[in-house]
Design a protein around this motif. Sequence first.
Motif, PDB file in Angstrom:
ATOM      1  N   PRO A  54      48.910   3.345  -0.445  1.00 25.23           N
ATOM      2  CA  PRO A  54      49.056   2.414   0.485  1.00 25.23           C
ATOM      3  C   PRO A  54      48.167   1.358   0.189  1.00 25.23           C
ATOM      4  O   PRO A  54      48.528   0.128   0.802  1.00 25.23           O
ATOM      5  CB  PRO A  54      49.204   3.007   1.948  1.00 25.23           C
ATOM      6  N   HIS A  55      46.757   1.438  -0.027  1.00 22.71           N
ATOM      7  CA  HIS A  55      45.979   0.296  -0.105  1.00 22.71           C
ATOM      8  C   HIS A  55      45.559  -0.230  -1.604  1.00 22.71           C
ATOM      9  O   HIS A  55      45.088  -1.225  -1.693  1.00 22.71           O
ATOM     10  CB  HIS A  55      44.676   0.869   0.359  1.00 22.71           C
ATOM     11  N   PHE A  56      46.304   0.251  -2.648  1.00 20.83           N
ATOM     12  CA  PHE A  56      45.855   0.026  -3.881  1.00 20.83           C
ATOM     13  C   PHE A  56      46.157  -1.467  -4.260  1.00 20.83           C
ATOM     14  O   PHE A  56      45.348  -2.187  -4.811  1.00 20.83           O
ATOM     15  CB  PHE A  56      46.635   1.041  -5.124  1.00 20.83           C
ATOM     16  N   ILE A 101      50.197  -5.624 -14.028  1.00 24.66           N
ATOM     17  CA  ILE A 101      51.736  -5.540 -13.931  1.00 24.66           C
ATOM     18  C   ILE A 101      52.103  -4.555 -15.193  1.00 24.66           C
ATOM     19  O   ILE A 101      53.134  -3.703 -14.968  1.00 24.66           O
ATOM     20  CB  ILE A 101      52.167  -7.086 -14.190  1.00 24.66           C
ATOM     21  N   GLY A 102      51.869  -4.985 -16.486  1.00 24.87           N
ATOM     22  CA  GLY A 102      52.525  -4.366 -17.572  1.00 24.87           C
ATOM     23  C   GLY A 102      52.239  -2.544 -17.443  1.00 24.87           C
ATOM     24  O   GLY A 102      53.136  -2.006 -17.659  1.00 24.87           O
ATOM     25  N   ASN A 103      51.112  -2.383 -16.943  1.00 26.26           N
ATOM     26  CA  ASN A 103      51.073  -0.877 -16.619  1.00 26.26           C
ATOM     27  C   ASN A 103      51.752  -0.215 -15.602  1.00 26.26           C
ATOM     28  O   ASN A 103      52.345   0.824 -15.668  1.00 26.26           O
ATOM     29  CB  ASN A 103      49.455  -0.353 -16.727  1.00 26.26           C
ATOM     30  N   LEU A 104      51.801  -1.110 -14.668  1.00 23.97           N
ATOM     31  CA  LEU A 104      52.844  -0.442 -13.643  1.00 23.97           C
ATOM     32  C   LEU A 104      54.206  -0.292 -14.125  1.00 23.97           C
ATOM     33  O   LEU A 104      55.037   0.506 -13.786  1.00 23.97           O
ATOM     34  CB  LEU A 104      52.816  -1.291 -12.394  1.00 23.97           C
ATOM     35  N   LEU A 105      54.701  -1.288 -15.120  1.00 24.61           N
ATOM     36  CA  LEU A 105      56.106  -1.105 -15.536  1.00 24.61           C
ATOM     37  C   LEU A 105      56.061  -0.222 -16.672  1.00 24.61           C
ATOM     38  O   LEU A 105      57.428   0.342 -16.810  1.00 24.61           O
ATOM     39  CB  LEU A 105      56.340  -2.669 -15.861  1.00 24.61           C
ATOM     40  N   GLY A 114      57.368  -3.114  -5.874  1.00 23.14           N
ATOM     41  CA  GLY A 114      56.835  -3.620  -4.678  1.00 23.14           C
ATOM     42  C   GLY A 114      55.509  -3.679  -4.967  1.00 23.14           C
ATOM     43  O   GLY A 114      54.705  -4.697  -4.424  1.00 23.14           O
ATOM     44  N   LEU A 115      54.669  -2.749  -5.684  1.00 26.83           N
ATOM     45  CA  LEU A 115      53.329  -2.787  -5.961  1.00 26.83           C
ATOM     46  C   LEU A 115      52.894  -4.086  -6.664  1.00 26.83           C
ATOM     47  O   LEU A 115      52.118  -4.785  -6.430  1.00 26.83           O
ATOM     48  CB  LEU A 115      52.897  -1.542  -6.919  1.00 26.83           C
ATOM     49  N   VAL A 125      50.760  -6.831  -5.585  1.00 26.13           N
ATOM     50  CA  VAL A 125      49.314  -7.132  -6.115  1.00 26.13           C
ATOM     51  C   VAL A 125      49.262  -9.002  -6.665  1.00 26.13           C
ATOM     52  O   VAL A 125      48.328  -9.391  -6.277  1.00 26.13           O
ATOM     53  CB  VAL A 125      49.391  -6.608  -7.539  1.00 26.13           C
ATOM     54  N   TRP A 126      50.444  -9.274  -7.040  1.00 29.26           N
ATOM     55  CA  TRP A 126      50.452 -10.731  -7.266  1.00 29.26           C
ATOM     56  C   TRP A 126      50.131 -11.572  -6.176  1.00 29.26           C
ATOM     57  O   TRP A 126      49.268 -12.550  -5.974  1.00 29.26           O
ATOM     58  CB  TRP A 126      51.776 -11.088  -7.935  1.00 29.26           C
TER      59      TRP A 126
END
Length: 409
Positions: free
Chosen positions: A131-133, A264-268, A293-294, A298-299
């Motif tokens: 929830p906080h990352f 972003i790339g690693n979340l994807l 959503g993350l 982040v952005w």
Amino acid sequence: MNNYHAFNEQEAVEYARSLKGLFSPKAVLESNEIGDGNLNLIFRIWDRSQPKDSVIFKQALPYARVVGESMPLTIDRARIEREMLLLHNQLAPGLVPQVYGYQDELALTVMEDLSDYLILRKGLVQRKLYPHFAEHIGRFLGKTLFFTSDYFLSSGEKKQRVVQFTNPELCKITEDLVFTDPYFDAQTNNYNPLLKEKVAQLWKNRTLRTEVQKLKDTFMTRTQSLLHGDLHTGSIMVTDSQTRVIDPEFAFYGPMGFDIGAVIGNLLLNFAAQEGHCSSLEERKAYQTYLLGLMKQVWDEFQDEFSRLWREYNDETFYYPYVRSYLQEVLQDAIGFAGCKMIRRVVGLAHVEDLECIQDPQVRFHSEKLALAIGIKFVLHRKEINDILEAALLVRRVRTEEVKSNEVN
Ligand code: SR1
Ligand code: MG
């Protein structure tokens, strides 16, 4: 380098014992080498009678661990990493491990043991929720990228920092492994044989290769901020409530979008990997929505923090309303770099656990193909993206197209 030698577990214990004040004189020390990264030795050292009393010794090897001695590598990266960690501790306190000491000749940094934390990548593979990352990483990015930029530092200070963090050998690794090798038949490449046709198409795609070349040029020439330089989900450690950014040995002055794009790339990459992890369609969809959503959060957190700091520290040197178009360019860079990061983890030398832990090559192929497709679209269409939600929509569209094409074939 004269007094350098790589420690074994016993030597790490002896060295720890020689450091006054690190452990109690009565401590019975034990050590395990726990490194599973691409480059370094990591020793965890603890007191057997007080197991919570523990530290990490990180020692740079004079070569890349993942390849071996045939890939020599400067141990000065240990200095860069330590100086970056110390600076990050000032700029983003509570979001990086503490440094307790160092020894330059041994390329050794003594730091906080984060054994209670989990590498974020592993948590995402297990579809855990943090929830906080996103708030923490967005804030980390906002602070570290703003406070090291020309928008905060004086022109002279900034240029001194550029010198301090000039990191040619590690930058060259990125230039080769992220921006060059995946786009031709390089010896370092390593990909699922089932992807052969897709990879051949990649090499023939002149428009894509031109766009990647533009991003490589930006990476090599744009000294916007002091970057972490390798901010993938293996460089982030998490608990339910805490986040720590580790491993900034690739730090250098470069384009802000490179760090944001790495996240972003690693979340994807995880988004694509979930296709092969999760047999329940509903659970998979829910987690993929969570990942998008993350990405957005982040952005948003980065953008809010960066704009807030620009406004707060602004004098007349830089015209504040410019922040909007400035951040639009950072977003487009971030999307392009995210794309490159995804492509390199499918085609290039170093892969990611998210995809590699899919045992069946046929199942993995579908996830890798999706990662490749998202990566390519991100590179090609980054300049059309003016809002992070458009990036999320693009991901959804590519996924739908991929699912359809799998059904037809
Ligand atoms: C040879 S080093 C391979 C990769 O490991 C690091 O984490 C960087 O991402 C680098 O590209
Ligand atoms: Mg690393």
